[in-house]
Enzyme design. Structure first.
Site, mmCIF file in Angstrom:
data_model
loop_
_atom_site.group_PDB
_atom_site.id
_atom_site.type_symbol
_atom_site.label_atom_id
_atom_site.label_comp_id
_atom_site.label_asym_id
_atom_site.label_seq_id
_atom_site.Cartn_x
_atom_site.Cartn_y
_atom_site.Cartn_z
ATOM 1 N N ASP A 13 0.854 -1.173 0.000
ATOM 2 C CA ASP A 13 0.000 0.000 0.000
ATOM 3 C C ASP A 13 0.905 1.244 0.000
ATOM 4 O O ASP A 13 2.058 1.173 0.461
ATOM 5 C CB ASP A 13 -0.881 -0.025 1.258
ATOM 6 C CG ASP A 13 -1.595 1.285 1.476
ATOM 7 O OD1 ASP A 13 -2.345 1.702 0.584
ATOM 8 O OD2 ASP A 13 -1.377 1.901 2.546
ATOM 9 N N ALA A 14 0.388 2.356 -0.484
ATOM 10 C CA ALA A 14 1.223 3.565 -0.564
ATOM 11 C C ALA A 14 0.987 4.520 0.617
ATOM 12 O O ALA A 14 1.896 4.762 1.425
ATOM 13 C CB ALA A 14 0.975 4.295 -1.877
ATOM 14 N N TYR A 15 -0.247 5.036 0.735
ATOM 15 C CA TYR A 15 -0.503 6.130 1.688
ATOM 16 C C TYR A 15 -0.631 5.597 3.112
ATOM 17 O O TYR A 15 -1.566 4.859 3.417
ATOM 18 C CB TYR A 15 -1.726 6.940 1.247
ATOM 19 C CG TYR A 15 -1.420 7.635 -0.065
ATOM 20 C CD1 TYR A 15 -0.670 8.803 -0.065
ATOM 21 C CD2 TYR A 15 -1.778 7.066 -1.281
ATOM 22 C CE1 TYR A 15 -0.315 9.414 -1.252
ATOM 23 C CE2 TYR A 15 -1.423 7.669 -2.479
ATOM 24 C CZ TYR A 15 -0.686 8.842 -2.463
ATOM 25 O OH TYR A 15 -0.323 9.431 -3.635
ATOM 26 N N ARG A 44 -7.313 12.938 6.922
ATOM 27 C CA ARG A 44 -7.165 11.521 6.599
ATOM 28 C C ARG A 44 -8.482 10.758 6.801
ATOM 29 O O ARG A 44 -8.884 9.949 5.953
ATOM 30 C CB ARG A 44 -6.064 10.927 7.484
ATOM 31 C CG ARG A 44 -5.863 9.432 7.331
ATOM 32 C CD ARG A 44 -5.422 9.041 5.939
ATOM 33 N NE ARG A 44 -4.997 7.653 5.872
ATOM 34 C CZ ARG A 44 -4.776 6.997 4.741
ATOM 35 N NH1 ARG A 44 -4.931 7.601 3.569
ATOM 36 N NH2 ARG A 44 -4.375 5.745 4.756
ATOM 37 N N SER A 120 -2.606 0.876 -4.776
ATOM 38 C CA SER A 120 -3.040 2.063 -4.032
ATOM 39 C C SER A 120 -4.369 2.603 -4.529
ATOM 40 O O SER A 120 -4.715 2.473 -5.706
ATOM 41 C CB SER A 120 -1.963 3.148 -4.170
ATOM 42 O OG SER A 120 -2.395 4.375 -3.626
ATOM 43 N N ASN A 121 -5.092 3.230 -3.606
ATOM 44 C CA ASN A 121 -6.265 4.031 -3.957
ATOM 45 C C ASN A 121 -5.896 5.261 -4.771
ATOM 46 O O ASN A 121 -6.756 5.857 -5.430
ATOM 47 C CB ASN A 121 -6.952 4.525 -2.676
ATOM 48 C CG ASN A 121 -7.895 3.505 -2.056
ATOM 49 O OD1 ASN A 121 -8.343 2.569 -2.714
ATOM 50 N ND2 ASN A 121 -8.202 3.702 -0.778
#
Lengths: 225, 225
Positions: A13-15, A44, A120-121
């Site tokens: 995942d990124a964030y 967030r 990622s989203n």
């Protein structure tokens, strides 16, 4: 994409996992003032709410738009921020701090022959900017965005982007996220999961448990599976 | 269910709209201590996160289970609460304070010939308990729970429970919720929507706007449509 039978696919995942989502506000804490932490948390929380509510309602908007919307809501909620602070914070979000260990860990996994990807989203443009700012583009086999599906995690179709791209089954994938809800979704899909619990958060999603819980990504190198 | 051509169906969300979700913690503020507000906010935020994340992942658990899980997470997050406080807070959640105007407003709408219903994420048992505690059972034509669908709002199937039950089109329904995300989902489905913005929250979901924004349910009686 022929991966050998012993090949591993490590998906990140990124964030929150590679990029510190709170680093945008942290960099401009003095400009924002005493509500800075509250702003960052609301930003967030709302960004994620929007991703889930819109996915369920079938009203997709890309993650960058949701990031802007969420900042606007969070700013209004704390009583407003200066107009120039909005642009500054959004610029910072495009180039969030990467966690310090990621280059070493991704490099070592790659040297061991693993395929490495992001799932990622994030919309493709913001992922490009983030990867570029982190200087990890050379370590990644692919950067997969849910944007082509127009639905966000934890919809199972998002995790299926990985198995389709690498021609593997879900059990062949080691999925890493700092977001416990993302681990729940990935576990429901069938990935092997490492929850990167950087903040020492309490556990949740009791029947969708990670295979491993690590305090940062370095743990991936210690524990060979 | 033959409603005449001029008939109106007024549908109310329950948690946050008819029942004050923060009243459980508020009643036991002294037991909880200085983190009481934080506990209540985390409890609500996590309850909703679980509903969305689990709906998207296809891993339904009923809303009462999510309410318990969310309290456990929130309590751990603030450093723990006394074991007896858990049972006390859950008991309070089964009999939340109803907002003061609801009996008068529902009674007046009913007297005008409208059909009145609840549409809620709540499981049937918790809705029964809440309606009973609020003493409004006699004013309701039905209490619709998403539980039979095993998916939560804002999935459009949840809003379709109303049109199916009353044999009407979405435009015939006036839907009331204090939850802005619920208004977004209901608007995407096609209901006429009144956002009951009790707290004066900033607006969000810019392209899924309510038809009316009211500070409490009394406004439904003022503005005849």
């Amino acid at each position: 994409m022929s991966e050998g039978p012993g090949a591993k696919v490590y998906v990140f995942d990124a964030y929150g996992t590679l990029f510190d989502v709170h680093s945008a506000v942290a960099r401009h804490r003095e400009t924002i003032g005493p509500s800075a932490d509250r702003l960052s948390e609301l930003w967030r929380t709302k960004q994620l709410e929007y991703s889930w509510v819109r996915s369920l309602a079938g009203r997709y908007r890309d993650f960058w738009s949701l990031t802007e919307d969420a900042l606007d809501f969070a700013a209004a909620k704390i009583g407003g921020i200066a107009p120039e602070a909005r642009a500054t914070l959004l610029d910072a979000y495009r180039a969030l701090d990467a966690y310090p260990e990621i280059r070493e860990v991704l490099g070592e996994l790659k040297a061991q022959g693993a395929s490495i990807a992001i799932l990622s989203n994030g919309s493709p443009a913001m992922l490009d900017a983030g990867v570029s700012a982190a200087g990890i583009g050379d370590l990644l086999d692919d950067v997969l965005s849910v944007d082509e599906l127009e639905v966000f995690k934890t919809d199972p179709r998002t995790y299926a982007l990985v198995t389709r791209r690498f021609g593997v089954t879900a059990e062949d994938v080691s999925f890493q996220s700092s977001n416990r809800w993302d681990i729940a979704g990935a576990k429901a899909f069938g990935f092997r999961c490492a929850w990167i619990n950087r903040a020492g958060a309490p556990d949740e999603y009791a029947e969708l448990t990670p295979d491993r819980t690590l305090c940062d990504l370095r743990g991936l190198l210690d524990a060979s599976e």
